[in-house]
Write an enzyme that holds these catalytic residues in place. Structure first.
Site, PDB file in Angstrom:
ATOM      1  CE  LYS A 114      31.448   3.180   6.496  1.00  0.00           C
ATOM      2  NZ  LYS A 114      31.253   2.422   5.249  1.00  0.00           N
ATOM      3  CE  LYS A 196      24.111  -5.366  14.329  1.00  0.00           C
ATOM      4  NZ  LYS A 196      24.323  -4.745  13.052  1.00  0.00           N
ATOM      5  CE  LYS A 199      32.930  -6.668  11.111  1.00  0.00           C
ATOM      6  NZ  LYS A 199      32.845  -7.309   9.807  1.00  0.00           N
TER       7      LYS A 199
END
Ligand code: TRP
Length: 334
Positions: A114, A196, A199
């Site tokens: 992150k 995978k 979204k």
């Protein structure tokens, strides 16, 4: 009588949900709700560790609550609540901070990822994220925590912090176990079946959202990549077809063997159309029900209020115990 085991599950209200999330987790709730004491928490405090548009966050939180309910979460059986509605989460995370080391937090894979992805917003919350997550879990003395593989390291840390605290102050927290969903439920991208389904994929054809209408779903499956050859059969060199077989089986409620048999004589075009139809038939009623629930925000507010009340009762029991163990004075009635 045997006490039911406690399951705590957390998800961030950040954006849409794909059929991968649905098949991997939510679809199994029906059974889970009868066998366990389930707590379903929307980790809204966690979402603040990356930049959020406040109005968007509010809308997403309502959306996800409505979607959970539409997917069959039964508020009579399970506790559904927002993390921010139960102050004990923030309070326990403060105490846990006093037994967490900056070294171990800065070594977390997700923290490092992150920091790389949000270089313009490296904040303390990002580093403290797993400590808050530990508080979420330990407050409810959860036995089992269903998580994706990406959260495994955070659960290890939760266990470490719990054991460290127990060693220092005496037995306080139950040590939770991770439950990582079966590989069978893993759903891959429709455009690149080695990845995978996500979204956040830039290619909108790569994922099917629980918000997609029937036409969109049919179009996305029509464009889904298949493999060389023409048989509808699972094989390591047929990741595209294998993924579609899994998706069809899960939506149609059939085994993968039954699915292969059913499409023995079908070509890829027909197969993809039928997968699209099965998915649309599953998603459509959920989307309608979600929209119906969303039209009554007052109902959602009340439901979350009652969830928070039930969650807080359990959470405060643990928090009082913790405060006492570390030597804080009990707060008596004035
Ligand atoms: N970090 C989890 C995720 O992004 C969400 C989460 C927050 C969670 N608190 C939790 C998951 C407690 C399980 C238990 O997926």
């Amino acid at each position: 009588m045997d006490q039911k085991k406690v399951i705590l599950s957390g998800i961030q209200p950040s954006g849409i949900m794909t059929i991968g999330n649905y098949l991997g987790a939510i679809k199994n709730w029906g059974v889970m709700q009868d066998e366990y004491d389930c707590l379903f928490m929307l980790a809204d405090l966690h979402t603040l560790t990356v930049k959020q548009e406040p109005a968007r966050l509010r809308a997403n939180t309502y959306e996800l609550t409505a979607l959970y309910l539409a997917c069959g979460l039964d508020p009579e059986k399970s506790v559904l609540f927002l993390q921010s509605h139960v102050p004990a989460h923030a309070e326990l995370s403060w105490i846990l901070n006093t037994v967490a080391y900056p070294g171990e937090l800065s070594r977390m894979t997700q923290f490092k990822d992150k920091c790389a992805r949000h270089a313009d917003n490296i904040n303390m919350g990002l580093m403290d994220y797993p400590v808050l997550m530990a508080a979420d879990i330990l407050l409810y003395q959860a036995d089992v925590v269903p998580i994706g593989i990406d959260q495994k390291q955070h659960l290890e840390l939760t266990r470490d912090l719990a054991m460290r605290f127990n060693n220092r102050y005496g037995d306080t927290f139950k040590i939770p176990e991770a439950y990582i969903g079966k590989v069978g439920a893993k759903i891959y991208s429709l455009q690149d079946p080695e990845k995978k389904m996500s979204k956040s994929d830039e290619n909108l054809n790569a994922f099917v959202s629980m918000d997609d209408d029937t036409d969109t779903i049919m179009r996305k499956f029509k464009r889904a990549v298949t493999d060389s050859g023409s048989e509808v059969r699972r094989a390591p060199d047929k990741p595209g077809v294998t993924n579609l077989i899994n998706i069809y089986s899960l939506f149609a409620g059939k085994s993968v063997e039954e699915t292969e048999k059913e499409f023995e004589n079908a070509g890829y075009a027909e197969f993809k159309r039928r997968v699209g139809e099965a998915v649309a038939a599953g998603v459509e009623p959920i989307r309608r029900e979600k929209d119906r629930i969303l039209s009554d925000k007052g109902y959602i507010d009340k439901l979350l209020a009652s969830g928070a009340e039930r969650a807080a009762a359990a959470a405060e029991r643990t928090l009082r115990k913790v405060y006492k163990k570390v030597g804080l004075l009990p707060r008596v009635k004035a």
